[in-house]
Design an enzyme around this catalytic site. Structure first.
Site, PDB file in Angstrom:
ATOM      1  N   GLY A 284       0.780  -1.233   0.000  1.00  0.00           N
ATOM      2  CA  GLY A 284       0.000   0.000   0.000  1.00  0.00           C
ATOM      3  C   GLY A 284       0.812   1.283   0.000  1.00  0.00           C
ATOM      4  N   SER A 285       2.036   1.254  -0.531  1.00  0.00           N
ATOM      5  CA  SER A 285       2.806   2.503  -0.515  1.00  0.00           C
ATOM      6  C   SER A 285       2.236   3.526  -1.508  1.00  0.00           C
ATOM      7  CB  SER A 285       4.294   2.242  -0.788  1.00  0.00           C
ATOM      8  OG  SER A 285       4.506   1.840  -2.110  1.00  0.00           O
TER       9      SER A 285
ATOM     10  N   ARG B 203     -15.548 -14.049 -10.217  1.00  0.00           N
ATOM     11  CA  ARG B 203     -14.995 -12.690 -10.271  1.00  0.00           C
ATOM     12  C   ARG B 203     -16.100 -11.636 -10.275  1.00  0.00           C
ATOM     13  NH1 ARG B 203      -9.912 -11.632 -11.598  1.00  0.00           N
ATOM     14  NH2 ARG B 203      -9.606 -13.685 -12.485  1.00  0.00           N
TER      15      ARG B 203
ATOM     16  N   MET C 119      -4.036  -6.951  -6.949  1.00  0.00           N
ATOM     17  CA  MET C 119      -3.569  -8.069  -7.767  1.00  0.00           C
ATOM     18  C   MET C 119      -4.704  -8.921  -8.334  1.00  0.00           C
ATOM     19  SD  MET C 119      -0.467  -7.342  -7.545  1.00  0.00           S
ATOM     20  CE  MET C 119       0.448  -8.731  -8.188  1.00  0.00           C
ATOM     21  N   ARG C 120      -5.735  -8.256  -8.820  1.00  0.00           N
ATOM     22  CA  ARG C 120      -6.855  -8.970  -9.435  1.00  0.00           C
ATOM     23  C   ARG C 120      -7.210  -8.309 -10.753  1.00  0.00           C
ATOM     24  NH1 ARG C 120      -8.757 -13.574  -7.910  1.00  0.00           N
ATOM     25  NH2 ARG C 120     -10.911 -12.963  -8.323  1.00  0.00           N
TER      26      ARG C 120
ATOM     27  N   ASN D 291      -4.907   2.759 -12.782  1.00  0.00           N
ATOM     28  CA  ASN D 291      -3.962   1.771 -12.264  1.00  0.00           C
ATOM     29  C   ASN D 291      -2.562   2.357 -12.402  1.00  0.00           C
ATOM     30  OD1 ASN D 291      -2.984  -0.796 -11.344  1.00  0.00           O
ATOM     31  ND2 ASN D 291      -2.407  -1.261 -13.468  1.00  0.00           N
TER      32      ASN D 291
ATOM     33  N   HIS E 129       1.423   1.028 -13.028  1.00  0.00           N
ATOM     34  CA  HIS E 129       2.207  -0.150 -13.415  1.00  0.00           C
ATOM     35  C   HIS E 129       3.690   0.231 -13.422  1.00  0.00           C
ATOM     36  CE1 HIS E 129       3.158  -3.942 -15.270  1.00  0.00           C
ATOM     37  NE2 HIS E 129       3.945  -3.282 -16.103  1.00  0.00           N
TER      38      HIS E 129
HETATM   39  C1  GRF Z   1       3.699  -1.148  -7.378  1.00  0.00           C
HETATM   40  O1  GRF Z   1       4.978  -1.395  -7.922  1.00  0.00           O
HETATM   41  C2  GRF Z   1       2.693  -0.925  -8.482  1.00  0.00           C
HETATM   42  O2  GRF Z   1       3.240  -0.303  -9.599  1.00  0.00           O
HETATM   43  C3  GRF Z   1       2.278  -2.330  -8.825  1.00  0.00           C
HETATM   44  O3  GRF Z   1       2.245  -3.015  -7.608  1.00  0.00           O
HETATM   45  C4  GRF Z   1       3.134  -2.381  -6.683  1.00  0.00           C
HETATM   46  C5  GRF Z   1       2.324  -2.031  -5.489  1.00  0.00           C
HETATM   47  O4  GRF Z   1       3.093  -1.470  -4.459  1.00  0.00           O
HETATM   48  N1  GRF Z   1       1.012  -2.333  -9.520  1.00  0.00           N
HETATM   49  P1  GRF Z   1       2.376  -0.776  -3.230  1.00  0.00           P
HETATM   50  O5  GRF Z   1       1.416  -1.813  -2.651  1.00  0.00           O
HETATM   51  O6  GRF Z   1       1.640   0.417  -3.743  1.00  0.00           O
HETATM   52  O7  GRF Z   1       3.468  -0.432  -2.286  1.00  0.00           O
END
Ligand code: GRF
Length: 205
Positions: free
Chosen positions: A13-14, A66, A91-92, A108, A110
């Protein structure tokens, strides 16, 4: 009325924190109305609670498919009167149930410069490929993985990164700038989507 953001997480969750901090500081004219996780052990939940943000855990394993899971998420987001949805390490894959409930309002992040290196290991794949520059992408979400129109990209040099983890750390620093930047622009500037292009038009009303 203040714009309300719902954040979906699965882990650390950063990026969620970077969005919440930018809301608190006023950089983004919005508030985080709810954080939803599909995993009860997501570390980000604790941080959100400690900072007064309502949280919900909706394990995907509790639902038949889903679509049923996404229906429950949509209901929780609607409860919180959410306007925008940010995926932050969620992660879904999303079904049309969720995507259609928030048309052009789901983002999102990435950890690569899309369309290069989509998928689960963007940082490692870029490192192993040997690119000189990588980075991160904030994009609208559509039904294809890591695919929708791009809002913001920030670069991170690969040179000097001794391994994929070191590059991932550099990229993460840029992620924490990119997500607030994307939200700030979308919430404060006129924009439209032309084909695949997100066009910001300061001259428009
Ligand atoms: C990040 O690298 C983001 O780009 C990817 O998953 C990671 C999540 O990190 N989709 P965090 O949970 O936000 O720290």
């Amino acid at each position: 009325m203040t714009t309300k953001i719902g954040i979906l997480i699965s882990g650390r969750g950063s990026n969620m924190q970077s969005i919440a901090r930018a809301c608190s500081s006023g950089e983004i004219p919005a508030e985080v109305a709810v954080v939803v996780s599909n995993r009860a052990d997501a570390a980000g939940l604790e941080w959100a609670s400690a900072h007064g943000i309502p949280t919900a855990v909706l394990p995907h394993t509790d639902f038949a498919d889903r679509e049923a899971h996404d229906r429950a998420i949509v209901a929780r987001l609607a409860d919180a009167a959410v306007d925008w949805v940010c995926l932050a390490g969620y992660m879904r894959l999303l079904s049309p149930v969720l995507i259609d409930a928030f048309t052009n309002r789901i983002l999102n992040i990435h950890p690569s410069l899309l369309p290069s290196f989509p998928g689960l290991h963007g940082q490692r794949d870029a490192f192993e490929y040997g690119v000189a520059v990588s980075g991160c992408t904030v994009h609208f979400v559509d039904l294809e993985l890591d695919h929708g129109p791009i809002v913001v990209q920030r670069t991170a040099p690969v040179e000097g990164s001794i391994d994929a983890e070191a590059l991932a750390a550099r990229i993460l620093t840029e992620e924490h700038r990119a997500y607030p930047e994307a939200l700030r622009r979308l919430l404060t500037e006129p924009w439209s989507i032309c084909g695949r292009r997100v066009v910001f038009d300061r001259a428009a009303p």
